[in-house]
Scaffold this motif. Structure first.
Motif, mmCIF file in Angstrom:
data_model
loop_
_atom_site.group_PDB
_atom_site.id
_atom_site.type_symbol
_atom_site.label_atom_id
_atom_site.label_comp_id
_atom_site.label_asym_id
_atom_site.label_seq_id
_atom_site.Cartn_x
_atom_site.Cartn_y
_atom_site.Cartn_z
ATOM 1 N N TYR A 166 0.836 -1.206 0.000
ATOM 2 C CA TYR A 166 0.000 0.000 0.000
ATOM 3 C C TYR A 166 0.862 1.244 0.000
ATOM 4 O O TYR A 166 0.560 2.242 -0.640
ATOM 5 N N ILE A 169 2.113 1.976 -3.491
ATOM 6 C CA ILE A 169 1.029 2.500 -4.353
ATOM 7 C C ILE A 169 0.698 3.934 -3.966
ATOM 8 O O ILE A 169 0.581 4.822 -4.809
ATOM 9 N N CYS A 173 0.966 7.251 -6.212
ATOM 10 C CA CYS A 173 -0.223 8.090 -6.449
ATOM 11 C C CYS A 173 0.049 9.518 -6.018
ATOM 12 O O CYS A 173 -0.272 10.476 -6.741
#
Ligand code: ADP
Length: 476
Positions: A166, A169, A173
Protein backbone atom coordinates in the motif's frame (compact mmCIF):
# COMPACT_ATOMS: atom_id res chain seq x y z
CA UNK A 1 19.61 49.54 -33.14
CA UNK A 2 19.53 50.29 -29.39
CA UNK A 3 15.98 48.94 -29.33
CA UNK A 4 17.24 45.71 -30.90
CA UNK A 5 19.86 45.21 -28.18
CA UNK A 6 17.33 45.90 -25.43
CA UNK A 7 14.85 43.49 -26.98
CA UNK A 8 14.03 40.37 -25.02
CA UNK A 9 13.81 37.41 -27.36
CA UNK A 10 11.21 34.67 -27.23
CA UNK A 11 14.12 32.26 -26.88
CA UNK A 12 14.89 33.93 -23.53
CA UNK A 13 11.28 33.50 -22.53
CA UNK A 14 11.45 29.83 -23.44
CA UNK A 15 14.66 29.49 -21.43
CA UNK A 16 12.88 31.18 -18.51
CA UNK A 17 10.06 28.64 -18.86
CA UNK A 18 12.49 25.73 -18.96
CA UNK A 19 14.19 27.02 -15.81
CA UNK A 20 10.76 27.35 -14.22
CA UNK A 21 9.96 23.78 -15.24
CA UNK A 22 13.26 22.66 -13.76
CA UNK A 23 12.46 24.47 -10.49
CA UNK A 24 8.94 22.98 -10.42
CA UNK A 25 10.34 19.48 -11.02
CA UNK A 26 12.90 19.95 -8.23
CA UNK A 27 10.18 21.17 -5.86
CA UNK A 28 8.02 18.17 -6.84
CA UNK A 29 10.94 15.85 -6.20
CA UNK A 30 11.55 17.39 -2.77
CA UNK A 31 7.81 17.29 -1.91
CA UNK A 32 7.62 13.65 -3.06
CA UNK A 33 10.65 12.73 -0.98
CA UNK A 34 9.21 14.47 2.09
CA UNK A 35 5.81 12.81 1.52
CA UNK A 36 7.40 9.36 1.12
CA UNK A 37 9.50 9.96 4.24
CA UNK A 38 6.47 11.04 6.23
CA UNK A 39 4.43 8.07 5.01
CA UNK A 40 7.34 5.82 5.99
CA UNK A 41 7.47 7.37 9.47
CA UNK A 42 3.68 6.97 9.83
CA UNK A 43 3.97 3.34 8.74
CA UNK A 44 6.84 2.74 11.17
CA UNK A 45 4.97 4.36 14.05
CA UNK A 46 1.82 2.49 13.13
CA UNK A 47 3.76 -0.77 13.14
CA UNK A 48 5.25 -0.06 16.54
CA UNK A 49 1.83 0.64 17.98
CA UNK A 50 0.81 -2.99 17.93
CA UNK A 51 1.48 -5.28 20.84
CA UNK A 52 2.36 -7.97 18.30
CA UNK A 53 5.15 -5.79 16.91
CA UNK A 54 6.50 -4.89 20.29
CA UNK A 55 5.34 -7.26 23.08
CA UNK A 56 7.67 -5.45 25.52
CA UNK A 57 5.40 -2.39 25.27
CA UNK A 58 3.00 -3.97 27.78
CA UNK A 59 5.62 -5.73 29.94
CA UNK A 60 5.41 -5.01 33.70
CA UNK A 61 7.52 -6.28 36.67
CA UNK A 62 4.34 -7.51 38.26
CA UNK A 63 2.63 -9.65 35.61
CA UNK A 64 -0.71 -8.98 37.25
CA UNK A 65 -0.39 -5.33 36.20
CA UNK A 66 0.06 -6.20 32.51
CA UNK A 67 -2.57 -4.39 30.45
CA UNK A 68 -4.30 -7.01 28.31
CA UNK A 69 -7.16 -4.83 27.06
CA UNK A 70 -5.91 -4.76 23.45
CA UNK A 71 -5.21 -8.51 23.48
CA UNK A 72 -8.57 -9.33 24.98
CA UNK A 73 -10.28 -7.11 22.42
CA UNK A 74 -8.75 -9.40 19.81
CA UNK A 75 -10.03 -12.48 21.66
CA UNK A 76 -6.46 -13.34 22.66
CA UNK A 77 -4.80 -14.17 25.97
CA UNK A 78 -1.49 -14.02 27.83
CA UNK A 79 0.36 -16.71 29.72
CA UNK A 80 3.13 -16.12 32.28
CA UNK A 81 5.70 -18.92 32.56
CA UNK A 82 8.27 -19.00 35.37
CA UNK A 83 11.89 -20.22 35.28
CA UNK A 84 10.68 -23.79 35.84
CA UNK A 85 8.59 -23.62 32.66
CA UNK A 86 5.41 -23.61 34.69
CA UNK A 87 2.37 -21.55 33.78
CA UNK A 88 1.84 -19.31 36.79
CA UNK A 89 -0.69 -16.84 35.42
CA UNK A 90 -3.15 -16.51 32.52
CA UNK A 91 -5.50 -13.74 31.42
CA UNK A 92 -7.95 -13.41 28.51
CA UNK A 93 -9.88 -15.95 26.47
CA UNK A 94 -7.76 -19.11 26.73
CA UNK A 95 -7.17 -21.36 23.70
CA UNK A 96 -9.69 -24.22 23.89
CA UNK A 97 -9.63 -23.75 27.68
CA UNK A 98 -6.09 -25.16 27.83
CA UNK A 99 -3.71 -23.81 30.47
CA UNK A 100 -0.56 -25.22 28.89
CA UNK A 101 0.76 -24.56 25.41
CA UNK A 102 1.92 -27.45 23.20
CA UNK A 103 5.49 -27.86 21.89
CA UNK A 104 4.24 -26.89 18.45
CA UNK A 105 2.91 -23.63 19.97
CA UNK A 106 6.34 -22.93 21.50
CA UNK A 107 8.01 -23.55 18.16
CA UNK A 108 5.70 -20.95 16.60
CA UNK A 109 6.48 -18.49 19.40
CA UNK A 110 10.23 -18.83 18.73
CA UNK A 111 9.80 -18.44 14.96
CA UNK A 112 7.41 -15.49 15.30
CA UNK A 113 9.80 -13.59 17.57
CA UNK A 114 12.36 -13.43 14.72
CA UNK A 115 9.90 -12.30 12.10
CA UNK A 116 9.39 -8.58 12.10
CA UNK A 117 6.24 -8.62 10.10
CA UNK A 118 3.73 -11.42 10.46
CA UNK A 119 2.81 -12.83 7.08
CA UNK A 120 -0.37 -14.67 7.72
CA UNK A 121 -0.22 -16.79 4.58
CA UNK A 122 3.08 -18.48 5.53
CA UNK A 123 2.73 -22.31 5.86
CA UNK A 124 4.11 -22.47 9.46
CA UNK A 125 1.23 -20.21 10.38
CA UNK A 126 -1.08 -23.13 10.04
CA UNK A 127 -1.87 -22.77 13.72
CA UNK A 128 -5.08 -20.95 14.61
CA UNK A 129 -3.16 -18.55 16.85
CA UNK A 130 -0.34 -16.17 16.42
CA UNK A 131 2.21 -15.95 19.23
CA UNK A 132 4.73 -13.40 20.52
CA UNK A 133 6.80 -13.59 23.68
CA UNK A 134 8.73 -11.26 25.98
CA UNK A 135 11.06 -12.18 28.82
CA UNK A 136 11.35 -10.23 32.10
CA UNK A 137 14.99 -10.75 33.12
CA UNK A 138 14.68 -9.01 36.51
CA UNK A 139 11.71 -10.98 37.75
CA UNK A 140 12.52 -14.17 35.83
CA UNK A 141 9.33 -14.84 33.94
CA UNK A 142 8.22 -15.03 30.30
CA UNK A 143 5.07 -13.51 28.91
CA UNK A 144 3.44 -15.21 25.93
CA UNK A 145 0.87 -13.33 23.91
CA UNK A 146 -1.56 -15.40 21.85
CA UNK A 147 -4.04 -13.88 19.42
CA UNK A 148 -6.38 -15.83 17.11
CA UNK A 149 -5.31 -15.60 13.46
CA UNK A 150 -8.76 -14.39 12.40
CA UNK A 151 -8.52 -11.38 14.74
CA UNK A 152 -5.01 -10.58 13.52
CA UNK A 153 -6.25 -10.65 9.93
CA UNK A 154 -9.42 -8.67 10.47
CA UNK A 155 -8.55 -6.19 13.15
CA UNK A 156 -4.85 -5.94 13.50
CA UNK A 157 -4.04 -5.62 9.79
CA UNK A 158 -7.05 -3.36 9.19
CA UNK A 159 -5.88 -1.00 11.90
CA UNK A 160 -2.38 -0.99 10.57
CA UNK A 161 -3.69 0.15 7.16
CA UNK A 162 -0.26 0.63 5.68
CA UNK A 163 1.75 -2.25 4.45
CA UNK A 164 4.74 -2.00 2.03
CA UNK A 165 2.51 -2.70 -0.98
CA UNK A 166 0.00 0.00 0.00
CA UNK A 167 2.82 2.31 0.89
CA UNK A 168 4.38 1.95 -2.61
CA UNK A 169 1.03 2.50 -4.35
CA UNK A 170 0.23 5.49 -2.15
CA UNK A 171 3.67 7.00 -2.76
CA UNK A 172 3.30 6.59 -6.55
CA UNK A 173 -0.22 8.09 -6.45
CA UNK A 174 0.94 11.03 -4.31
CA UNK A 175 3.93 11.71 -6.59
CA UNK A 176 1.75 11.45 -9.72
CA UNK A 177 -0.76 13.85 -8.21
CA UNK A 178 1.91 16.36 -7.20
CA UNK A 179 3.49 16.03 -10.68
CA UNK A 180 0.09 16.62 -12.30
CA UNK A 181 -0.51 19.73 -10.18
CA UNK A 182 3.03 20.91 -11.02
CA UNK A 183 2.44 20.53 -14.73
CA UNK A 184 -0.89 22.34 -14.51
CA UNK A 185 0.86 25.27 -12.80
CA UNK A 186 3.63 25.19 -15.41
CA UNK A 187 1.22 25.05 -18.35
CA UNK A 188 -0.74 27.97 -16.88
CA UNK A 189 2.39 30.11 -16.48
CA UNK A 190 3.80 29.26 -19.93
CA UNK A 191 0.44 29.72 -21.67
CA UNK A 192 0.16 33.14 -20.03
CA UNK A 193 3.41 34.11 -21.77
CA UNK A 194 2.40 32.83 -25.21
CA UNK A 195 -1.36 32.48 -25.54
CA UNK A 196 -2.31 35.82 -23.94
CA UNK A 197 -0.21 38.06 -26.27
CA UNK A 198 -1.32 35.98 -29.26
CA UNK A 199 -4.95 36.46 -28.30
CA UNK A 200 -4.48 40.24 -27.96
CA UNK A 201 -2.75 40.35 -31.37
CA UNK A 202 -5.50 38.29 -33.02
CA UNK A 203 -8.20 40.52 -31.48
CA UNK A 204 -6.46 43.63 -32.85
CA UNK A 205 -5.97 42.09 -36.32
CA UNK A 206 -9.62 41.06 -36.36
CA UNK A 207 -10.76 44.61 -35.55
CA UNK A 208 -8.72 46.07 -38.42
CA UNK A 209 -9.96 43.37 -40.81
CA UNK A 210 -13.48 44.49 -39.90
CA UNK A 211 -12.55 48.05 -40.98
CA UNK A 212 -11.82 49.61 -37.59
CA UNK A 213 -8.54 51.35 -38.54
CA UNK A 214 -8.41 53.24 -35.25
CA UNK A 215 -7.77 49.93 -33.45
CA UNK A 216 -4.41 49.72 -31.68
CA UNK A 217 -2.80 46.90 -29.76
CA UNK A 218 -1.88 47.56 -26.15
CA UNK A 219 0.50 44.83 -25.07
CA UNK A 220 3.39 45.09 -22.64
CA UNK A 221 6.14 43.09 -24.26
CA UNK A 222 9.77 43.60 -25.23
CA UNK A 223 10.18 40.41 -27.24
CA UNK A 224 9.06 39.44 -30.78
CA UNK A 225 5.43 39.90 -29.68
CA UNK A 226 6.31 43.53 -28.90
CA UNK A 227 7.81 43.91 -32.37
CA UNK A 228 4.69 42.42 -33.92
CA UNK A 229 2.56 44.86 -31.85
CA UNK A 230 4.66 47.84 -33.10
CA UNK A 231 4.51 46.64 -36.70
CA UNK A 232 0.75 46.17 -36.42
CA UNK A 233 0.20 49.59 -34.83
CA UNK A 234 2.38 51.29 -37.48
CA UNK A 235 0.44 49.47 -40.20
CA UNK A 236 -2.91 50.50 -38.68
CA UNK A 237 -1.64 54.11 -38.35
CA UNK A 238 -0.55 54.15 -42.02
CA UNK A 239 -3.83 52.70 -43.24
CA UNK A 240 -5.76 55.22 -41.13
CA UNK A 241 -3.61 58.11 -42.44
CA UNK A 242 -3.97 56.96 -46.04
CA UNK A 243 -7.70 56.59 -45.59
CA UNK A 244 -7.93 60.16 -44.22
CA UNK A 245 -5.71 61.48 -47.04
CA UNK A 246 -7.81 59.65 -49.63
CA UNK A 247 -10.99 61.10 -48.13
CA UNK A 248 -9.41 64.57 -48.08
CA UNK A 249 -8.18 64.37 -51.67
CA UNK A 250 -11.57 63.06 -52.74
CA UNK A 251 -13.18 66.02 -51.01
CA UNK A 252 -10.66 68.44 -52.60
CA UNK A 253 -11.33 66.95 -56.05
CA UNK A 254 -15.07 67.33 -55.58
CA UNK A 255 -14.63 70.93 -54.41
CA UNK A 256 -12.31 71.71 -57.34
CA UNK A 257 -14.87 70.48 -59.88
CA UNK A 258 -17.56 72.54 -58.16
CA UNK A 259 -15.34 75.66 -58.19
CA UNK A 260 -14.39 75.19 -61.83
CA UNK A 261 -17.98 74.77 -62.97
CA UNK A 262 -19.02 77.74 -60.84
CA UNK A 263 -16.23 79.93 -62.28
CA UNK A 264 -16.90 78.90 -65.86
CA UNK A 265 -20.66 79.28 -65.60
CA UNK A 266 -20.70 83.12 -65.41
CA UNK A 267 -18.46 84.00 -68.40
CA UNK A 268 -20.04 81.28 -70.54
CA UNK A 269 -23.55 82.48 -69.65
CA UNK A 270 -22.51 86.04 -70.62
CA UNK A 271 -20.98 84.88 -73.91
CA UNK A 272 -24.10 82.84 -74.81
CA UNK A 273 -26.50 85.62 -73.73
CA UNK A 274 -24.78 88.49 -75.59
CA UNK A 275 -24.03 86.49 -78.76
CA UNK A 276 -27.67 85.38 -78.80
CA UNK A 277 -28.78 89.00 -78.43
CA UNK A 278 -26.50 90.07 -81.36
CA UNK A 279 -27.82 87.30 -83.60
CA UNK A 280 -31.45 88.16 -82.88
CA UNK A 281 -31.00 91.98 -83.06
CA UNK A 282 -29.20 92.71 -86.33
CA UNK A 283 -30.46 96.34 -86.49
CA UNK A 284 -28.64 97.73 -83.41
CA UNK A 285 -26.13 100.60 -83.71
CA UNK A 286 -22.45 100.02 -84.43
CA UNK A 287 -21.46 101.38 -80.97
CA UNK A 288 -23.91 99.07 -79.22
CA UNK A 289 -22.66 96.08 -81.23
CA UNK A 290 -19.04 96.97 -80.31
CA UNK A 291 -19.97 97.21 -76.63
CA UNK A 292 -21.60 93.75 -76.64
CA UNK A 293 -18.67 92.28 -78.59
CA UNK A 294 -16.29 93.70 -75.95
CA UNK A 295 -18.32 92.00 -73.20
CA UNK A 296 -18.16 88.73 -75.14
CA UNK A 297 -14.41 89.11 -75.58
CA UNK A 298 -13.66 89.89 -71.92
CA UNK A 299 -15.76 86.91 -70.76
CA UNK A 300 -14.04 84.67 -73.30
CA UNK A 301 -10.69 85.86 -71.94
CA UNK A 302 -11.81 85.10 -68.38
CA UNK A 303 -12.88 81.60 -69.34
CA UNK A 304 -9.69 81.14 -71.31
CA UNK A 305 -7.53 82.34 -68.37
CA UNK A 306 -9.30 79.94 -66.06
CA UNK A 307 -8.82 76.99 -68.40
CA UNK A 308 -5.14 77.93 -69.00
CA UNK A 309 -4.46 78.22 -65.23
CA UNK A 310 -6.34 75.03 -64.56
CA UNK A 311 -4.36 73.21 -67.22
CA UNK A 312 -1.11 74.52 -65.71
CA UNK A 313 -2.14 73.61 -62.16
CA UNK A 314 -3.14 70.08 -63.24
CA UNK A 315 0.17 69.69 -65.08
CA UNK A 316 2.06 70.64 -61.92
CA UNK A 317 0.06 68.12 -59.87
CA UNK A 318 0.87 65.28 -62.25
CA UNK A 319 3.58 62.87 -61.09
CA UNK A 320 5.04 62.89 -64.61
CA UNK A 321 5.74 66.62 -64.47
CA UNK A 322 9.46 67.42 -64.63
CA UNK A 323 11.19 70.79 -64.23
CA UNK A 324 13.88 71.84 -66.70
CA UNK A 325 16.63 72.78 -64.31
CA UNK A 326 19.54 75.04 -65.23
CA UNK A 327 22.30 76.51 -63.11
CA UNK A 328 21.84 80.27 -63.40
CA UNK A 329 22.35 83.51 -61.50
CA UNK A 330 19.16 84.05 -59.48
CA UNK A 331 19.98 87.79 -58.93
CA UNK A 332 20.18 88.47 -62.64
CA UNK A 333 17.00 86.45 -63.19
CA UNK A 334 15.06 88.42 -60.52
CA UNK A 335 16.28 91.77 -61.86
CA UNK A 336 14.93 90.93 -65.33
CA UNK A 337 11.50 89.86 -63.94
CA UNK A 338 11.18 93.02 -61.82
CA UNK A 339 12.21 95.19 -64.78
CA UNK A 340 9.31 93.82 -66.83
CA UNK A 341 6.80 94.89 -64.12
CA UNK A 342 8.18 98.37 -63.38
CA UNK A 343 5.97 100.06 -66.01
CA UNK A 344 2.84 98.54 -64.38
CA UNK A 345 3.99 99.61 -60.92
CA UNK A 346 4.62 103.13 -62.09
CA UNK A 347 1.31 103.23 -63.90
CA UNK A 348 -0.46 102.43 -60.59
CA UNK A 349 1.72 104.91 -58.69
CA UNK A 350 3.52 102.24 -56.64
CA UNK A 351 6.78 102.89 -54.81
CA UNK A 352 9.36 100.16 -55.05
CA UNK A 353 12.62 99.16 -53.45
CA UNK A 354 14.82 96.16 -54.25
CA UNK A 355 17.68 94.58 -52.35
CA UNK A 356 19.42 92.34 -54.85
CA UNK A 357 23.17 91.77 -54.47
CA UNK A 358 25.50 92.81 -57.28
CA UNK A 359 27.46 89.58 -57.09
CA UNK A 360 25.97 86.45 -58.62
CA UNK A 361 24.19 83.70 -56.66
CA UNK A 362 24.12 80.57 -58.78
CA UNK A 363 21.22 78.21 -58.30
CA UNK A 364 19.57 75.31 -60.09
CA UNK A 365 16.10 76.35 -61.19
CA UNK A 366 13.52 76.09 -63.98
CA UNK A 367 13.50 79.58 -65.49
CA UNK A 368 10.07 79.46 -67.11
CA UNK A 369 8.25 78.04 -64.09
CA UNK A 370 10.02 80.15 -61.45
CA UNK A 371 9.23 83.22 -63.59
CA UNK A 372 5.56 82.22 -63.42
CA UNK A 373 5.70 81.70 -59.66
CA UNK A 374 7.37 85.05 -58.87
CA UNK A 375 5.31 86.94 -61.46
CA UNK A 376 2.11 85.74 -59.74
CA UNK A 377 3.27 87.29 -56.48
CA UNK A 378 4.34 90.61 -58.02
CA UNK A 379 1.19 90.83 -60.13
CA UNK A 380 -1.01 90.10 -57.07
CA UNK A 381 0.62 92.99 -55.20
CA UNK A 382 -0.06 95.29 -58.14
CA UNK A 383 -3.60 93.92 -58.76
CA UNK A 384 -4.99 93.89 -55.22
CA UNK A 385 -3.40 96.95 -53.63
CA UNK A 386 -4.23 100.67 -53.96
CA UNK A 387 -1.94 103.37 -55.51
CA UNK A 388 1.05 104.48 -53.45
CA UNK A 389 1.59 100.99 -52.07
CA UNK A 390 5.24 100.20 -51.45
CA UNK A 391 6.76 97.01 -52.85
CA UNK A 392 10.00 95.56 -51.51
CA UNK A 393 11.81 92.62 -53.10
CA UNK A 394 15.02 91.11 -51.75
CA UNK A 395 17.22 88.08 -52.29
CA UNK A 396 19.79 86.72 -49.83
CA UNK A 397 22.02 83.66 -49.67
CA UNK A 398 22.18 82.25 -46.14
CA UNK A 399 24.35 79.14 -45.76
CA UNK A 400 23.02 76.65 -48.31
CA UNK A 401 19.72 78.47 -48.83
CA UNK A 402 18.56 81.31 -51.06
CA UNK A 403 15.83 83.43 -49.48
CA UNK A 404 13.59 85.57 -51.70
CA UNK A 405 11.24 88.06 -50.02
CA UNK A 406 8.33 89.87 -51.69
CA UNK A 407 6.63 92.38 -49.43
CA UNK A 408 4.05 95.15 -49.75
CA UNK A 409 2.32 97.45 -47.29
CA UNK A 410 -1.08 97.09 -48.99
CA UNK A 411 -4.48 95.85 -47.83
CA UNK A 412 -3.20 92.54 -46.46
CA UNK A 413 -4.97 89.19 -46.16
CA UNK A 414 -7.20 88.34 -43.17
CA UNK A 415 -5.62 85.94 -40.66
CA UNK A 416 -8.40 83.33 -40.97
CA UNK A 417 -7.75 82.97 -44.73
CA UNK A 418 -3.97 82.69 -44.52
CA UNK A 419 -3.94 78.98 -43.66
CA UNK A 420 -5.75 78.09 -46.91
CA UNK A 421 -4.59 80.93 -49.13
CA UNK A 422 -2.36 78.57 -51.17
CA UNK A 423 -5.33 76.24 -51.92
CA UNK A 424 -7.02 76.53 -55.34
CA UNK A 425 -9.94 78.96 -55.65
CA UNK A 426 -9.38 80.65 -52.29
CA UNK A 427 -10.00 84.35 -52.66
CA UNK A 428 -10.32 87.19 -50.18
CA UNK A 429 -12.88 89.22 -52.06
CA UNK A 430 -14.98 87.49 -54.73
CA UNK A 431 -16.20 90.77 -56.32
CA UNK A 432 -12.71 92.31 -56.47
CA UNK A 433 -11.39 89.12 -57.97
CA UNK A 434 -13.83 89.02 -60.84
CA UNK A 435 -12.91 92.63 -61.58
CA UNK A 436 -9.18 91.90 -61.50
CA UNK A 437 -9.66 88.77 -63.65
CA UNK A 438 -7.98 86.53 -61.12
CA UNK A 439 -8.72 82.84 -61.35
CA UNK A 440 -7.99 82.00 -57.71
CA UNK A 441 -5.31 79.58 -58.89
CA UNK A 442 -2.30 81.95 -58.87
CA UNK A 443 -0.96 81.16 -55.35
CA UNK A 444 -1.72 77.44 -55.74
CA UNK A 445 0.39 77.38 -58.92
CA UNK A 446 3.18 79.40 -57.22
CA UNK A 447 3.30 77.00 -54.27
CA UNK A 448 3.38 73.92 -56.53
CA UNK A 449 6.29 75.36 -58.55
CA UNK A 450 8.30 76.25 -55.39
CA UNK A 451 7.69 72.80 -53.91
CA UNK A 452 8.71 71.13 -57.18
CA UNK A 453 12.03 72.99 -56.72
CA UNK A 454 12.32 71.42 -53.26
CA UNK A 455 11.69 74.78 -51.60
CA UNK A 456 9.06 76.31 -49.31
CA UNK A 457 6.83 79.38 -49.39
CA UNK A 458 5.25 81.07 -46.38
CA UNK A 459 3.02 84.07 -45.81
CA UNK A 460 2.91 86.77 -43.13
CA UNK A 461 0.07 89.24 -43.48
CA UNK A 462 -2.24 91.52 -41.59
CA UNK A 463 -5.31 93.35 -42.78
CA UNK A 464 -4.36 96.95 -43.56
CA UNK A 465 -0.66 96.38 -42.90
CA UNK A 466 0.42 94.46 -45.97
CA UNK A 467 1.62 91.06 -47.07
CA UNK A 468 5.01 89.34 -47.03
CA UNK A 469 5.85 86.16 -48.95
CA UNK A 470 9.11 84.34 -48.08
CA UNK A 471 10.51 81.74 -50.47
CA UNK A 472 13.33 79.41 -49.41
CA UNK A 473 15.21 77.53 -52.12
CA UNK A 474 18.00 75.06 -51.53
CA UNK A 475 21.34 76.12 -52.95
CA UNK A 476 23.12 72.73 -53.11
P1 ADP B 1 -5.84 85.02 -58.21
O1 ADP B 1 -5.32 84.14 -59.26
O2 ADP B 1 -7.31 85.16 -58.25
O3 ADP B 1 -5.13 86.29 -58.04
P2 ADP B 1 -4.36 83.97 -56.05
O4 ADP B 1 -4.35 82.58 -55.65
O5 ADP B 1 -3.16 84.51 -56.73
O6 ADP B 1 -5.67 84.18 -56.89
O7 ADP B 1 -4.63 84.85 -54.77
C1 ADP B 1 -5.62 84.47 -53.88
C2 ADP B 1 -6.20 85.70 -53.17
O8 ADP B 1 -5.23 86.25 -52.29
C3 ADP B 1 -6.55 86.80 -54.10
O9 ADP B 1 -7.89 86.66 -54.44
C4 ADP B 1 -6.30 88.04 -53.29
O10 ADP B 1 -7.48 88.45 -52.68
C5 ADP B 1 -5.33 87.64 -52.23
N1 ADP B 1 -3.97 88.23 -52.41
C6 ADP B 1 -2.93 87.60 -52.98
N2 ADP B 1 -1.83 88.38 -52.93
C7 ADP B 1 -2.19 89.52 -52.29
C8 ADP B 1 -1.50 90.73 -51.90
N3 ADP B 1 -0.22 90.94 -52.18
N4 ADP B 1 -2.20 91.69 -51.24
C9 ADP B 1 -3.51 91.48 -50.94
N5 ADP B 1 -4.22 90.37 -51.28
C10 ADP B 1 -3.56 89.41 -51.94
Amino acid sequence: MIMKNKRKKLANLLLKNYILLYVIMTVILIISLITTLMLGIILYLNNQNSVLDNPYSIMKDDYRDINTTEIEKLNGFIEIIDNNNKVIYTKGKLKEDKTNLSLEDFNLIIENNYINYPEISKPHFCSDYMYRSAYNKEKGFMMIIAIPRESVKEVYLKERKLNPKYFTILSICTCTFILFVGFIIYSRVSSKNFVRPLKILIDGAQKISEGDYSARIFLKSKNEFGELRDAFNTMAERIELEKTLKEKSEEARRRLILDISHDLKNPLANIIGYSDFLIKNQEISKEERLMYLNVIQSNSLRANNLITDLFEFSKLQSIDFMLTMENKDICEFLRSIIASYIPQMEEKGFQYDFDIPEESIFLNFDEKNLDRALSNLILNSIKYNPPNTQIYISVKAIKDKVIITLQDNGIGIPKELQRNIFDPFVRVDEARNSKSGGTGLGLAITKSIIEKHGGTISIESDTGKGTKFTIELNNL
